[in-house]
Design a protein around this motif. Structure first.
Motif, PDB file in Angstrom:
ATOM      1  N   SER A 150       1.649   5.247   0.439  1.00 27.40           N
ATOM      2  CA  SER A 150       1.164   6.347   1.257  1.00 27.40           C
ATOM      3  C   SER A 150       2.158   7.497   1.212  1.00 27.40           C
ATOM      4  O   SER A 150       3.337   7.308   0.933  1.00 27.40           O
ATOM      5  CB  SER A 150       0.954   5.895   2.708  1.00 27.40           C
ATOM      6  OG  SER A 150       2.185   5.548   3.304  1.00 27.40           O
ATOM      7  N   MET A 183       0.837  -1.190   0.000  1.00 20.16           N
ATOM      8  CA  MET A 183       0.000   0.000   0.000  1.00 20.16           C
ATOM      9  C   MET A 183       0.878   1.248   0.000  1.00 20.16           C
ATOM     10  O   MET A 183       1.737   1.405   0.849  1.00 20.16           O
ATOM     11  CB  MET A 183      -0.919   0.003   1.221  1.00 20.16           C
ATOM     12  CG  MET A 183      -1.806   1.229   1.317  1.00 20.16           C
ATOM     13  SD  MET A 183      -2.903   1.151   2.741  1.00 20.16           S
ATOM     14  CE  MET A 183      -1.702   1.018   4.071  1.00 20.16           C
ATOM     15  N   THR A 215      -4.479   2.118   9.230  1.00 19.34           N
ATOM     16  CA  THR A 215      -5.164   1.813   7.970  1.00 19.34           C
ATOM     17  C   THR A 215      -5.455   0.333   7.766  1.00 19.34           C
ATOM     18  O   THR A 215      -6.014  -0.037   6.737  1.00 19.34           O
ATOM     19  CB  THR A 215      -4.321   2.296   6.777  1.00 19.34           C
ATOM     20  OG1 THR A 215      -3.072   1.588   6.758  1.00 19.34           O
ATOM     21  CG2 THR A 215      -4.050   3.786   6.880  1.00 19.34           C
ATOM     22  N   ARG A 216      -5.106  -0.519   8.703  1.00 19.04           N
ATOM     23  CA  ARG A 216      -5.328  -1.951   8.535  1.00 19.04           C
ATOM     24  C   ARG A 216      -5.955  -2.538   9.787  1.00 19.04           C
ATOM     25  O   ARG A 216      -5.682  -2.102  10.899  1.00 19.04           O
ATOM     26  CB  ARG A 216      -4.014  -2.682   8.262  1.00 19.04           C
ATOM     27  CG  ARG A 216      -3.328  -2.303   6.968  1.00 19.04           C
ATOM     28  CD  ARG A 216      -2.089  -3.141   6.780  1.00 19.04           C
ATOM     29  NE  ARG A 216      -1.397  -2.828   5.534  1.00 19.04           N
ATOM     30  CZ  ARG A 216      -0.325  -3.485   5.111  1.00 19.04           C
ATOM     31  NH1 ARG A 216       0.190  -4.475   5.834  1.00 19.04           N
ATOM     32  NH2 ARG A 216       0.252  -3.153   3.969  1.00 19.04           N
ATOM     33  N   TRP A 253      -3.203   5.084  -0.628  1.00 22.77           N
ATOM     34  CA  TRP A 253      -3.786   4.521  -1.839  1.00 22.77           C
ATOM     35  C   TRP A 253      -4.072   3.046  -1.609  1.00 22.77           C
ATOM     36  O   TRP A 253      -3.179   2.265  -1.250  1.00 22.77           O
ATOM     37  CB  TRP A 253      -2.846   4.694  -3.022  1.00 22.77           C
ATOM     38  CG  TRP A 253      -2.845   6.091  -3.564  1.00 22.77           C
ATOM     39  CD1 TRP A 253      -3.642   6.587  -4.554  1.00 22.77           C
ATOM     40  CD2 TRP A 253      -2.000   7.185  -3.156  1.00 22.77           C
ATOM     41  NE1 TRP A 253      -3.353   7.916  -4.799  1.00 22.77           N
ATOM     42  CE2 TRP A 253      -2.351   8.314  -3.954  1.00 22.77           C
ATOM     43  CE3 TRP A 253      -0.997   7.332  -2.213  1.00 22.77           C
ATOM     44  CZ2 TRP A 253      -1.727   9.537  -3.820  1.00 22.77           C
ATOM     45  CZ3 TRP A 253      -0.380   8.557  -2.071  1.00 22.77           C
ATOM     46  CH2 TRP A 253      -0.732   9.650  -2.861  1.00 22.77           C
ATOM     47  N   LYS A 254      -5.330   2.661  -1.805  1.00 23.82           N
ATOM     48  CA  LYS A 254      -5.763   1.289  -1.533  1.00 23.82           C
ATOM     49  C   LYS A 254      -6.550   0.742  -2.726  1.00 23.82           C
ATOM     50  O   LYS A 254      -6.921   1.480  -3.633  1.00 23.82           O
ATOM     51  CB  LYS A 254      -6.678   1.239  -0.296  1.00 23.82           C
ATOM     52  CG  LYS A 254      -6.119   1.854   0.973  1.00 23.82           C
ATOM     53  CD  LYS A 254      -7.167   1.750   2.072  1.00 23.82           C
ATOM     54  CE  LYS A 254      -6.704   2.371   3.355  1.00 23.82           C
ATOM     55  NZ  LYS A 254      -7.735   2.262   4.426  1.00 23.82           N
ATOM     56  N   LYS A 255      -6.863  -0.528  -2.649  1.00 24.70           N
ATOM     57  CA  LYS A 255      -7.705  -1.156  -3.666  1.00 24.70           C
ATOM     58  C   LYS A 255      -9.164  -0.930  -3.293  1.00 24.70           C
ATOM     59  O   LYS A 255      -9.870  -1.839  -2.839  1.00 24.70           O
ATOM     60  CB  LYS A 255      -7.383  -2.645  -3.794  1.00 24.70           C
ATOM     61  CG  LYS A 255      -6.001  -2.912  -4.362  1.00 24.70           C
ATOM     62  CD  LYS A 255      -5.742  -4.402  -4.488  1.00 24.70           C
ATOM     63  CE  LYS A 255      -4.352  -4.668  -5.074  1.00 24.70           C
ATOM     64  NZ  LYS A 255      -4.077  -6.129  -5.191  1.00 24.70           N
ATOM     65  N   SER A 273      -8.224   8.253   2.004  1.00 24.94           N
ATOM     66  CA  SER A 273      -8.014   6.940   1.383  1.00 24.94           C
ATOM     67  C   SER A 273      -8.493   7.046  -0.059  1.00 24.94           C
ATOM     68  O   SER A 273      -9.634   7.443  -0.301  1.00 24.94           O
ATOM     69  CB  SER A 273      -8.803   5.857   2.134  1.00 24.94           C
ATOM     70  OG  SER A 273      -8.377   5.760   3.476  1.00 24.94           O
TER      71      SER A 273
END
Length: 235
Positions: A3, A1, A164-165, A17-19, A37
């Motif tokens: 960032s 990821m 973020t996780r 930046w994520k899926k 995000s």
């Protein structure tokens, strides 16, 4: 990821930046940090334009949070509420000469015992210690149930706060990390994250094989993931 931190005028923005499909903008309490995000591929320019379009709203939200922090420093936390296992509980602080503690009460309240007036950060530390205690009781039970089902070996698991996780997996060291905030969520969300990270010991990537294994082990995983995403926006 991926960032990075972007400064837009006088606003510092953490970008991840994520899926995902949509851009999410959050102002996190208590400090008023601006977190975005964004889907993979979204440009810095798009993020900057979003922040400028939301500039007044961001400033108003940050000012509100600053006022709340200032007011809470003078309160005795008699109107506090916390989440635990997907439910919200009122917190009552009782002052006595004993050791600081936090426990459920028969009337559905969470009772905090303290010999001093607690600041917001002190109450937060006490609650986080309580969350950690309960996760340390529940996670070994889940691992005992799921490790033989999934057919993997785990060398170590740990708990920590993550921005973020909800969890992460180190395949080489066969170690998983679980987010402390999972204590706030419904139990099925914690179970889904545990299963998710253990399946990574079979498959590193989020590909068709990975999701096929998750489906085989936990058929209702989609509902749990939906709840996780709803909480991610709310928190």
């Amino acid at each position: 990821m991926k960032s990075k931190t972007i400064k837009v005028d006088n606003i510092q923005v953490e970008v991840f930046w994520k899926k995902i499909k949509n851009i999410n903008l959050r102002i996190k309490s208590p400090a008023g940090n601006v977190v975005v995000s964004a889907p993979v591929g979204v440009s810095d320019y798009t993020i900057i334009e979003l922040i400028r379009a939301k500039y007044q709203w961001i400033c108003e939200k940050q000012s509100l949070l600053q006022r709340e922090v200032a007011e809470n420093k003078t309160k005795k936390n008699t109107d506090a509420e916390i989440f635990f296992k997907g439910c919200k509980y009122p917190v009552e602080v009782r002052y006595n000469a004993g050791k600081d503690s936090l426990n459920f009460h028969d009337d559905g309240k969470i009772i905090v015992q303290s010999k001093n007036v607690l600041s917001v950060s002190e109450l937060e530390n006490l609650v986080n210690g309580w969350y950690r205690y309960h996760l340390k009781l529940k996670i070994p039970e889940l691992l005992k149930s799921w490790l033989p089902v999934i057919g993997v070996e785990l060398n170590e698991w740990r708990i920590r706060r993550m921005k973020t996780r909800w969890g992460s997996c180190n395949i080489v060291k066969r170690r998983i990390w679980l987010n402390l905030d999972l204590a706030k969520l419904p139990p099925e969300c914690l179970e889904y994250v545990v299963v998710h990270e253990l399946v990574h010991l079979h498959e590193r990537k989020h590909n068709a094989r990975f999701w096929g294994l998750v489906e085989a082990f936990l058929p209702d995983w989609r509902e749990s993931r939906k709840k996780l995403r709803e909480w991610e926006v709310a928190m």
